[in-house]
Design a protein around this motif. Structure first.
Motif, short mmCIF file in Angstrom:
data_model
loop_
_atom_site.label_atom_id
_atom_site.label_comp_id
_atom_site.label_asym_id
_atom_site.label_seq_id
_atom_site.Cartn_x
_atom_site.Cartn_y
_atom_site.Cartn_z
N ASP A 103 0.81 -1.22 0.00
CA ASP A 103 0.00 0.00 0.00
C ASP A 103 0.85 1.27 0.00
N LEU A 104 2.14 1.12 0.21
CA LEU A 104 3.03 2.27 0.27
C LEU A 104 3.34 2.78 -1.14
N LEU A 105 3.36 4.08 -1.30
CA LEU A 105 3.65 4.67 -2.61
C LEU A 105 5.17 4.81 -2.79
N LEU A 106 5.85 3.70 -3.10
CA LEU A 106 7.29 3.72 -3.32
C LEU A 106 7.55 4.21 -4.75
N ALA A 107 8.14 5.40 -4.85
CA ALA A 107 8.23 6.06 -6.16
C ALA A 107 9.58 5.91 -6.83
N GLY A 108 10.60 5.51 -6.10
CA GLY A 108 11.91 5.38 -6.72
C GLY A 108 13.01 5.33 -5.69
N VAL A 109 14.25 5.21 -6.17
CA VAL A 109 15.40 5.05 -5.30
C VAL A 109 16.50 6.01 -5.71
N PRO A 125 12.23 2.82 -10.29
CA PRO A 125 12.86 3.93 -11.01
C PRO A 125 14.11 4.41 -10.26
N ILE A 126 15.21 4.58 -10.97
CA ILE A 126 16.43 5.10 -10.36
C ILE A 126 16.44 6.60 -10.56
N LEU A 127 16.40 7.34 -9.46
CA LEU A 127 16.26 8.80 -9.50
C LEU A 127 17.59 9.52 -9.32
N GLY A 128 18.64 8.77 -9.02
CA GLY A 128 19.93 9.41 -8.86
C GLY A 128 20.94 8.46 -8.25
N ALA A 129 22.21 8.83 -8.39
CA ALA A 129 23.31 8.08 -7.78
C ALA A 129 24.34 9.10 -7.33
#
Length: 397
Positions: free
Chosen positions: A140-146, A171-175
């Motif tokens: 149920d959690l809105l996990l949007a990316g990492v 989705p990879i949002l940054g490193a």
């Protein structure tokens, strides 16, 4: 309302530094960023406030009702472009076994998209089961990316990206790579307060530079725009007294800076005019009806505090003559006879017949409940229209 919830798998993942960078980088776009911090905390909000240019407000299950949390988020973010909520500890961590006071619970209560920050030191392929596990643990959690943090270099980043894209749909949002500018000095209760660091803004901008280069900010903005409306709540601020009726001194300087903005706002709404007192520079108190000395790190300024003998004597005399004074944490240390730290003992105000002794490790840290007694000098409090005398609080010392 556009919003993001920045969390991590566990504490010491670098999410606070990353959140500071995001606040500053997004403010350059330019977006008006309203920061929030989950739980009771003073130091992280100081940095988030400095990075965004707006007072950071806390969202805490122990001292606030669900409706109050939702109201606080909606009210203080209503004139911003994006709200950024920073978690504490790990996403699923909290005091309650069922997770009802966890970061995940707060994200669900506010229906905020979660961006997971992963400390990638010493791991590559292991990020895949970690991400899949977090995804499966609470659907149920809105996990949007990492956002991968503390990345060891371009080769390390490449492996992390390949593994994540092969085994997950995250989705990879940054490193963000390891860098000296992404570090803020730590102290016994957390990060060094920004009010003590003269070059704080310079460091914030250096962090923002690195975040801007390594995080997909346009994608983050899109995710924030996908957040559903904040659920309605049944909570309202108390009526405002339009004309101030009392003058309350607030000690705010490099020694004392731990105040919740909502508390100061509540004082003003109740009819108080807040007067800043600098315990390091002022030689005497202005005309006041009351004095509030909050927490901080007076031990780091104890020589200067002690050297300001005129103000110490004036405060002692004023309190002994009946000036109402509320002090907590570092403020109580200041009112003691001496502060003892690192083999040195220096005199303080001397209203409290005791010495404050600094230990190497924290002696009290967590949630507490207080109960008023017949010795309480002021009127009984009310919480949520309940006449209960239990006060929900926290301690850091």
């Amino acid at each position: 309302m556009n919003r993001l919830f920045i969390s991590a798998a566990h504490k010491s993942s670098g999410k606070t530094t990353l959140s500071i960078g995001l606040c500053a980088a997004l403010s350059r776009q330019p977006y008006t960023v309203q920061p929030f911090k989950k739980g009771p905390d003073y130091i992280d909000p100081l940095w988030l406030s400095a990075a965004s240019g707006r007072a950071c407000h806390n969202l805490d299950f122990n001292t606030m009702t669900h409706d109050e949390i939702r109201f606080t988020l909606a009210h203080y973010a209503q004139d911003s472009d994006i709200a950024l909520i920073e978690a504490n500890k790990g996403l699923f961590d909290g005091m309650a076994l069922d997770g009802s006071d966890s970061n995940a619970a707060l994200a669900k209560l506010t229906q905020s998209p979660v961006v997971l920050v992963i400390n990638t030191v010493g791991t590559t392929r292991g990020v895949a089961p970690l991400l899949l596990g977090y995804q499966a643990f609470d659907p149920d959690l809105l996990l949007a990316g990492v956002i991968f943090n503390l990345v060891g270099g371009s080769r390390h980043e490449s492996k992390l990206r390949q593994i994540t894209e092969t085994y997950t749909d995250f989705p990879i949002l940054g490193a963000v790579h390891k860098h000296p500018d992404m570090q803020i000095e730590e102290r016994h209760l957390g990060l060094m307060p920004s009010n003590e660091q003269q070059q704080a803004q310079q460091q914030i901008q250096r962090i923002a530079d690195l975040v801007e280069q390594q995080v997909d900010l346009p994608r983050l903005i899109q995710i924030s725009q996908s957040a559903p409306p904040v659920p309605p709540c049944h909570y309202a601020l108390p009526e405002t007294h339009h004309a101030p009726t009392v003058r309350i001194g607030i000690c705010r300087d490099a020694a004392f800076a731990f105040y919740y903005p909502s508390d100061l706002i509540a004082l003003e709404r109740a009819g108080a005019k807040l007067i800043t007192v600098d315990t390091l520079q002022d030689s005497h108190l202005p005309e006041l009806d009351g004095l509030f000395i909050g927490g901080g790190f007076p031990e780091t300024q104890m020589q200067t505090l002690s050297a300001n003998q005129p103000l110490r004597q004036h405060i002692k005399q004023a309190i002994e003559n009946g000036l109402p004074c509320y002090a907590e944490c570092g403020g109580l240390m200041y009112l003691a006879e001496h502060i003892i730290w690192q083999g040195q003992s220096v005199p303080m105000v001397g209203v409290i017949p005791a010495d404050a002794v600094m230990c190497e490790r924290p002696q009290g840290r967590g949630y507490i409940r207080l109960k008023e007694t017949e010795h309480m000098p002021w009127a009984k409090t009310k919480r949520d229209n309940d006449t209960s005398t239990v006060i929900y609080a926290h301690e850091f010392h």
